[in-house]
Design a protein around this motif. Structure first.
Motif, short mmCIF file in Angstrom:
data_model
loop_
_atom_site.label_atom_id
_atom_site.label_comp_id
_atom_site.label_asym_id
_atom_site.label_seq_id
_atom_site.Cartn_x
_atom_site.Cartn_y
_atom_site.Cartn_z
N SER A 84 85.60 -4.69 10.87
CA SER A 84 86.28 -4.26 9.45
C SER A 84 87.96 -4.13 9.86
N ARG A 85 88.25 -3.93 11.05
CA ARG A 85 89.67 -3.71 11.16
C ARG A 85 90.33 -4.99 11.43
N THR A 86 89.76 -5.72 12.64
CA THR A 86 90.49 -7.01 12.97
C THR A 86 90.34 -8.09 11.74
N LYS A 87 89.12 -8.31 11.14
CA LYS A 87 89.03 -9.19 10.02
C LYS A 87 89.81 -8.95 9.03
N GLY A 88 89.93 -7.64 8.66
CA GLY A 88 90.70 -7.42 7.36
C GLY A 88 92.30 -7.46 7.66
N THR A 89 92.66 -7.43 8.83
CA THR A 89 94.00 -7.09 9.29
C THR A 89 94.55 -8.55 9.30
N ALA A 90 93.64 -9.32 9.92
CA ALA A 90 94.09 -10.79 10.05
C ALA A 90 94.14 -11.59 8.72
N LEU A 91 93.21 -11.35 7.82
CA LEU A 91 93.42 -11.98 6.50
C LEU A 91 94.42 -11.52 5.94
N LEU A 92 94.91 -10.15 5.90
CA LEU A 92 95.89 -9.48 5.16
C LEU A 92 97.20 -10.25 5.73
N SER A 93 97.23 -10.24 7.01
CA SER A 93 98.46 -10.82 7.87
C SER A 93 98.67 -12.11 7.43
N ARG A 94 97.66 -13.11 7.34
CA ARG A 94 97.78 -14.43 7.04
C ARG A 94 98.21 -14.75 5.56
N THR A 95 97.75 -13.93 4.91
CA THR A 95 98.02 -14.01 3.26
C THR A 95 99.31 -13.66 3.22
N LEU A 96 99.94 -12.72 3.64
CA LEU A 96 101.28 -12.41 3.55
C LEU A 96 102.25 -13.16 4.19
N ALA A 97 102.05 -13.88 5.26
CA ALA A 97 102.84 -14.84 5.99
C ALA A 97 102.77 -16.26 5.15
N GLU A 98 101.82 -16.52 4.14
CA GLU A 98 102.05 -17.85 3.32
C GLU A 98 102.37 -17.35 1.98
N LEU A 99 103.02 -16.27 1.65
CA LEU A 99 103.61 -16.03 0.39
C LEU A 99 104.90 -16.47 0.20
N ASP A 100 105.36 -16.88 -0.98
CA ASP A 100 106.71 -17.62 -1.32
C ASP A 100 107.76 -16.25 -1.14
N ALA A 101 107.52 -15.00 -1.60
CA ALA A 101 108.19 -13.98 -1.62
C ALA A 101 107.20 -12.73 -0.81
N ARG A 102 107.37 -13.00 0.69
CA ARG A 102 106.74 -12.08 1.45
C ARG A 102 107.52 -10.54 1.36
N PRO A 103 106.63 -9.62 1.68
CA PRO A 103 107.29 -8.29 1.62
C PRO A 103 107.90 -8.26 2.80
N PRO A 104 109.20 -7.21 3.00
CA PRO A 104 109.69 -7.13 4.08
C PRO A 104 109.21 -6.13 5.14
N VAL A 105 108.02 -5.44 4.93
CA VAL A 105 107.40 -4.53 5.82
C VAL A 105 106.17 -4.76 5.58
N LEU A 106 105.36 -4.39 6.68
CA LEU A 106 103.90 -4.11 7.05
C LEU A 106 103.61 -3.03 7.59
N LEU A 107 103.14 -1.67 7.19
CA LEU A 107 102.78 -0.78 7.84
C LEU A 107 101.10 -0.69 7.99
N SER A 108 100.57 -1.28 9.18
CA SER A 108 99.26 -1.38 9.49
C SER A 108 98.64 -0.58 10.40
N GLY A 109 97.26 0.00 9.84
CA GLY A 109 96.79 1.03 10.47
C GLY A 109 96.45 1.03 11.90
N SER A 110 96.53 1.88 12.62
CA SER A 110 96.02 2.04 14.09
C SER A 110 95.56 3.49 14.60
#
Length: 301
Positions: A84-110
């Motif tokens: 639930s942590r690795t798959k969700g984080t990887a999916l979100l990270s890839r999605t943000l990387a592919e955006l035209d207007a990416r957010p400047p910051v990602l706070l990711s749980g650990s």
């Protein structure tokens, strides 16, 4: 600001959303069943996200993941915690990387589980990971933000300590037995407990949305306490005795409970929030007794 939040229905996520919206910010909740205004749908198992709803954000806070204490610590539950942590984080990270207007910051749980059981060793963000299941989960969890980082998103890993709230979490589960006079130390009680009030956890996340900080960040108060001190302080605040200990053999209980008890009660991690301190963050609750009295509405006599 316009901030997306995963895990928005959890203890920390709901408090963060309420805090942001209370100050007039726009919160986009990333949820499994979307369609409502202000939500974006994602499906971790299918590997899909409604990416258009994430364009042009000012930041993303990723808190979603299977609860460590939500079930027996069986192999199936451990797999659910990891995936639930690795798959969700990887999916979100890839999605943000592919955006035209990416957010400047990602706070990711650990979590402070990254450090494992380390006795009296002082642990800061540059300390190496420990050994065992939870450190392995945290290492893999943090690694999955690499796509966002490579795309230029500032990523901070929120190594969360024991979050204190009267409404849930570890403290919420302990209140009834302590109020009944059934509280006590775990084993010898000399293990370190890195804690933080829910209010300060939310304040720290909001601070990190705009602070020039990246990499691991310990979200704990600057004064961790030993288990015996936590127990005595909670008992004093509640006005109840704390003389019934949890025996050390509880960590060896059968039926998959033992490892969970071991990690949550008997593990010792003397974690210090070096990065937050150096960045100039200030805590509303840096002393345990003050935090508990505030949380439980028990003013000093």
């Amino acid at each position: 600001m316009r901030i997306a939040v995963t895990g928005s229905s959890g203890l920390i996520g709901s408090a963060l959303c309420a805090s942001l919206e209370g100050d007039g910010h726009d919160v986009v909740r990333v949820v499994r069943s979307g369609g409502r205004p202000g939500t974006v749908r994602w499906d971790i198992d299918a590997g899909t996200v409604d990416a258009t709803g994430l364009e042009g954000l000012d930041g993303v806070v990723h808190l979603a993941g299977e609860g460590i204490a939500s079930g027996r610590f069986s192999e199936d539950h451990k797999r659910a915690v990891l995936e639930s942590r690795t798959k969700g984080t990887a999916l979100l990270s890839r999605t943000l990387a592919e955006l035209d207007a990416r957010p400047p910051v990602l706070l990711s749980g650990s979590a402070i589980g990254y450090y494992g059981d380390r006795g009296d060793e002082e642990l800061v963000e540059t300390s190496p990971p420990g050994e065992g299941f939870l450190p392995e989960v945290c290492v893999a969890w943090e690694r999955e933000t690499s796509a966002a980082e490579a795309a230029g998103v500032r990523v901070a890993h929120l190594r969360t300590g024991v979050v204190l709230s009267a409404d849930g979490g570890a403290l919420g589960k302990q209140l009834l037995p302590f109020k009944l006079g059934l509280g006590g130390k775990a084993g010898k009680g000399d293990q370190w407990l890195p804690w933080i009030s829910l209010e300060d956890h939310v304040r720290a996340m909001r601070f990190l949305l705009t602070a020039d900080v990246q990499g691991p960040v310990n979200l704990t108060a600057p004064n961790p306490v030993r288990n015996v001190e936590f127990v005595r302080t909670l008992g004093a605040v509640l006005g109840r005795p704390t003389v019934i200990p949890i025996p050390g053999f509880a960590r060896k209980l059968p039926l998959g409970v033992g490892p969970l008890v071991d990690n949550l009660l008997f593990s010792s991690s003397r974690v210090l929030p070096q990065v937050l301190t150096d960045a100039g963050f200030t805590w509303h609750h840096d002393q345990l007794e003050d935090a508990l009295r505030s949380l439980l509405d028990r003013p000093a006599a």
